[in-house]
Structures are given as structure tokens and as C-alpha cells.
Motif scaffolding. Structure first.
Motif, short mmCIF file in Angstrom:
data_model
loop_
_atom_site.label_atom_id
_atom_site.label_comp_id
_atom_site.label_asym_id
_atom_site.label_seq_id
_atom_site.Cartn_x
_atom_site.Cartn_y
_atom_site.Cartn_z
N LEU A 1 86.62 9.75 26.00
CA LEU A 1 87.00 9.29 24.69
C LEU A 1 88.13 9.90 24.34
O LEU A 1 89.13 9.43 23.72
CB LEU A 1 85.74 9.45 23.71
CG LEU A 1 84.53 8.74 23.92
CD1 LEU A 1 83.42 9.03 22.82
CD2 LEU A 1 85.10 7.27 23.45
N ILE A 2 88.40 11.12 24.60
CA ILE A 2 89.62 12.02 24.48
C ILE A 2 90.78 11.22 24.94
O ILE A 2 91.78 11.03 24.55
CB ILE A 2 89.45 13.34 24.61
CG1 ILE A 2 88.54 14.06 23.54
CG2 ILE A 2 90.78 13.93 24.60
CD1 ILE A 2 87.92 15.37 24.03
N VAL B 1 90.97 8.02 26.45
CA VAL B 1 91.23 6.74 26.08
C VAL B 1 91.77 6.95 24.33
O VAL B 1 92.54 6.03 24.07
CB VAL B 1 89.81 5.86 25.77
CG1 VAL B 1 90.13 4.60 25.29
CG2 VAL B 1 89.63 5.68 27.47
N GLY B 2 91.08 7.51 23.55
CA GLY B 2 91.57 7.62 21.84
C GLY B 2 92.96 8.31 22.16
O GLY B 2 93.66 7.90 21.23
N GLY B 3 93.38 9.29 22.95
CA GLY B 3 94.70 9.88 22.72
C GLY B 3 95.55 8.85 23.17
O GLY B 3 96.77 8.78 22.81
N ALA C 1 95.41 5.55 22.69
CA ALA C 1 95.57 4.69 21.80
C ALA C 1 96.33 5.27 20.45
O ALA C 1 97.33 4.66 20.00
CB ALA C 1 94.08 4.28 21.01
N ILE C 2 96.23 6.47 20.27
CA ILE C 2 96.85 7.39 18.89
C ILE C 2 98.36 7.61 19.49
O ILE C 2 99.14 7.39 18.77
CB ILE C 2 96.05 8.53 18.62
CG1 ILE C 2 94.77 8.40 18.22
CG2 ILE C 2 96.99 9.57 17.93
CD1 ILE C 2 93.86 9.67 17.84
N SER C 3 98.35 8.03 20.70
CA SER C 3 99.90 8.06 21.36
C SER C 3 100.68 6.80 21.00
O SER C 3 101.75 6.71 20.56
CB SER C 3 99.96 8.21 22.87
OG SER C 3 99.25 9.59 22.83
N THR C 4 100.10 5.54 21.47
CA THR C 4 100.71 4.36 21.48
C THR C 4 100.91 4.01 19.78
O THR C 4 102.26 3.38 19.62
CB THR C 4 99.70 3.07 21.95
OG1 THR C 4 99.59 3.69 23.30
CG2 THR C 4 100.42 1.81 21.73
N TYR D 1 102.74 12.91 23.84
CA TYR D 1 101.59 12.44 23.34
C TYR D 1 100.38 12.28 24.38
O TYR D 1 99.59 12.79 24.23
CB TYR D 1 101.89 11.42 22.29
CG TYR D 1 102.53 11.71 21.35
CD1 TYR D 1 103.04 12.85 20.61
CD2 TYR D 1 103.76 10.73 20.66
CE1 TYR D 1 103.87 13.10 19.56
CE2 TYR D 1 104.58 10.63 19.66
CZ TYR D 1 104.57 11.84 19.02
OH TYR D 1 105.37 12.20 18.19
N SER E 1 96.94 14.48 25.44
CA SER E 1 95.42 13.77 25.41
C SER E 1 94.73 13.86 26.75
O SER E 1 93.74 14.02 26.98
CB SER E 1 95.52 12.49 24.80
OG SER E 1 96.22 11.57 25.65
N GLY F 1 91.28 16.00 27.69
CA GLY F 1 90.33 14.96 28.47
C GLY F 1 90.13 15.80 29.87
O GLY F 1 88.71 15.89 30.17
#
Length: 129
Positions: free
Chosen positions: A20-21, A23-25, A27-30, A51, A55, A59
Motif C-alpha cells: 500500500l505504501i 502504490v499509494g506513494g 499515486a501521491i507522487s503522480t 517522490y 515511497s 515500502g
């Protein structure tokens, strides 16, 4: 539930957190890079790599922790410990490589100020000799 099931469940939870870290990272980086593009801030590519690299590093730490928990607590055989050692060695190499990409230096190197250390032509005071 016995101890082995609890430890296996904990390892699975930590594995999930690591995924999750990452994948979430990503997404947040994008999103952060899109904001940089909209604002006209440059460089975009380098910022995105930094960025995303951060992440991935975090992870990977979670994934290594989950592997350690499962290997040591659930199946502490010589073969499983050898596999764990190989996994940790590969992930450590990846972590060091990502750290070099993100910061431009190895994890054990201290941040250097531009001074005489970076230019051998300069003396210890930073002035030309």
C-alpha cells in the motif's frame, strides 16, 4: 489461533502495508508532479523520481520486516534463513541504489557543503591557493 498463525497474519499485514505504501506513494507522487507541471515548476522528471523513490524505499522496509517476521518466527529452517538473507541482500542493494538516485550520495556519506573538499584546487579556507 496459535502463535504461528498470529505471526503469519502479522507478516501478511506488514506485507500489505508495504504494498500500500508503494502504490499509494506512486499515486501521491503522480499527483505532486502534476501539480508541479500545472505551476510550471521544473525539473519535473527528477522530482517525480525522488517522490517515487522515497515511497519505494519505505515500502521495501516494510516488505523486509514482513519477510523477517515470517522467516524467523514461522519457519526458522536453514534453507528459509538462507532465502531470507538473499532477499534482504537484494532489497538492501535496491535501497542503496534508490538512495543514490534520490539524494545523489550513498547512505553512509555525509552531506558535503561546496568547499575545499569538493575542489582540490582550493585550500582549507575555501580560497584559491
Amino acid at each position: 489461533m496459535d502463535f504461528q498463525n498470529i505471526v503469519e497474519f502479522a507478516g501478511t499485514l506488514i506485507d500489505g502495508a508495504g504494498v500500500l505504501i508503494i502504490v499509494g506513494g506512486a499515486a501521491i507522487s503522480t499527483v505532486l508532479v502534476r501539480v508541479r507541471i500545472i505551476r510550471g515548476q521544473r525539473p519535473v522528471y527528477r522530482a517525480y523520481r525522488q517522490y517515487l523513490g522515497r515511497s519505494i524505499l519505505l515500502g521495501l522496509e516494510f516488505l523486509v520486516a514482513a519477510d523477517i517476521i515470517r522467516t524467523v518466527a514461522v519457519t526458522p529452517t536453514l534453507a528459509s534463513v538462507a532465502v531470507l538473507a538473499a532477499i534482504i541482500l537484494i532489497r538492501t542493494f535496491l535501497s542503496f541504489s534508490l538512495e543514490l538516485e534520490i539524494t545523489g550520495r550513498w547512505p553512509w556519506q555525509t552531506r558535503k557543503a561546496p568547499s575545499a573538499e569538493s575542489d582540490p584546487a582550493l585550500g582549507s579556507s575555501g580560497a584559491a591557493a
